[in-house]
Design an enzyme around this catalytic site. Sequence first.
Site, PDB file in Angstrom:
ATOM      1  N   ASP A  68      58.771  35.409  50.922  1.00  0.00           N
ATOM      2  CA  ASP A  68      57.501  36.144  50.900  1.00  0.00           C
ATOM      3  C   ASP A  68      56.495  35.523  49.938  1.00  0.00           C
ATOM      4  OD1 ASP A  68      58.942  37.777  52.519  1.00  0.00           O
ATOM      5  OD2 ASP A  68      58.528  39.620  51.400  1.00  0.00           O
ATOM      6  N   ASP A 125      61.814  41.026  61.870  1.00  0.00           N
ATOM      7  CA  ASP A 125      62.194  40.639  60.513  1.00  0.00           C
ATOM      8  C   ASP A 125      63.710  40.794  60.316  1.00  0.00           C
ATOM      9  OD1 ASP A 125      62.159  40.083  57.835  1.00  0.00           O
ATOM     10  OD2 ASP A 125      60.685  41.608  57.305  1.00  0.00           O
TER      11      ASP A 125
END
Length: 521
Positions: free
Chosen positions: A342, A279
């Site tokens: 997200d 990430d």
Amino acid sequence: MKQFISRSCAMISMLLAGIVLSGSIPAASAQSSLNGYWDLRTPNPSGDGTVLHTYFHLQESSNTVVGQLIRWYHTVPVGGTLDHGTIHFVTQPPATAPGWEHRSIVFEGIFSDNKLTLDMHAGDRVTHGVATQVTEEATQPPKPLPLPALHDVPDNGLARTPPMGWNSWNKFANKIDDAAVRAMADAMVSSGMSKVGYVYINIDDTWELGRDAKGNIVANKKFPDMKALADYVHSKGLKIGIYSSPGPKTCAYYEGSFGHVQQDAATYAAWGIDYLKYDLCTDLDVYKDDAPTLQAIYQEMGDALQSIHRPIVYSLCEYGRANVWTGWGEKSGGNLWRTTGDIEDRWESMDKIGFSQIKIASYVKPGHWNDPDMLEIGNGGMTADEYRTHMSLWSMLAAPLIAGNDLRTMTDETKSILMNTEVIAIDQDLHFRPVTEVSHDGNIEVLLRPLSDGSVAVGLFNRGAETTTANLKRSMLPSAFSNGTLHMRDLWRHADLAMGGDVYTASVPKHGVVMLRISAQ
Ligand code: GLA
């Protein structure tokens, strides 16, 4: 604003959702200068023994305090008062600030004898910490390390169909621990999910503690023995995944792999890890945000994973930056790459993400998948029809099916959605042609995906808020379907239908879908 997309993670929302002021602060005396940089260390809220650093640059003048809060190398103005050693200040975010920066955080405490102790009021949580003076440099991102010259990382041969599994973040965020991961592995088997293709049990952020004297990454007390946990997951016939960031810190501000890429890959292999979600997070503050730089960042870990001789699915999490799907994701060794920010457990988020993916669906191929983020099915924020749309849309896109709910407490309805083998078969079909939109009429979108056996998957999606009639016209189908009676399977009703005429009409509920598999007789 680029950095802020990745900062909207659920944990931070949880931390900073509101303000609670409580308790009275005793007066103090004998203060010295507050001017300078401070590092406030507060315990991370999950009680895992790790510390959250919040930095300040403060200046006092008469009874006022002004300055900046610095976190993740981003700043928010603060202002307040200092009165006989009692300090009180509040973040003053601009109205337009995105992410955590737009929420107010209140600090109150004592400044005395050059010692600063503060209560941080964030969301419904109050944490207490001691601040120490630091240099300006301590508040800044580290200097970039040299990145490798670009080359194409060879295909690792994994993920020939979109990966299927479970990930801890959407439901558990920072509350994930060894016991919960074992319980999810148990439930993946006992629920029947493993039988229909789900195999990965993936630990997301907040497992990290820091590094030992040799620089090896060490898990925090929520994960006392990663190797034993991996052995347990493997004993269930499943595979285990882990999470890191190329940056100095992860998105939840835990230890990242910056400067330790090869070493961390070796550690994952020694633990028996089968999947890595990597990430970007704070690496955006260290390096430039362009395709060659991102490719080099991800290639470094791609190479490292291939050097340790253990098959590890490589999942890039970079929020779709620099059009990752157009080539650099694959070149860096990625098996899948995030194409969006997200997801959240609500219709607007899933709808926006899901339907935005059709235009880039042609970029996927076996071993290399677009990842529009994990599933929210079963988390409670959407209706059953909306969750059926979620599952159908992700399957039409050939997206990874990574469940994000609590597998121990699934309702029968949730199970019926996640374990609909007829819909899963669309997702996992030997991929050769992407989904396309064949009709868009008001709120009704008709998507079509050719399948490997000559049939087609067709989704009649209703994006509107009223039940609506959808028409599937024969003319929307490929030419092989022009004549004769068509056999149609309704994949949610598990019913066989036929289409003899030129139009099939179906009533589609609000935010729902009619999902068909159609073959020419
Ligand atoms: C980012 C990612 C999420 C999750 C969190 C963890 O926001 O996009 O999927 O991994 O970080 O901090």
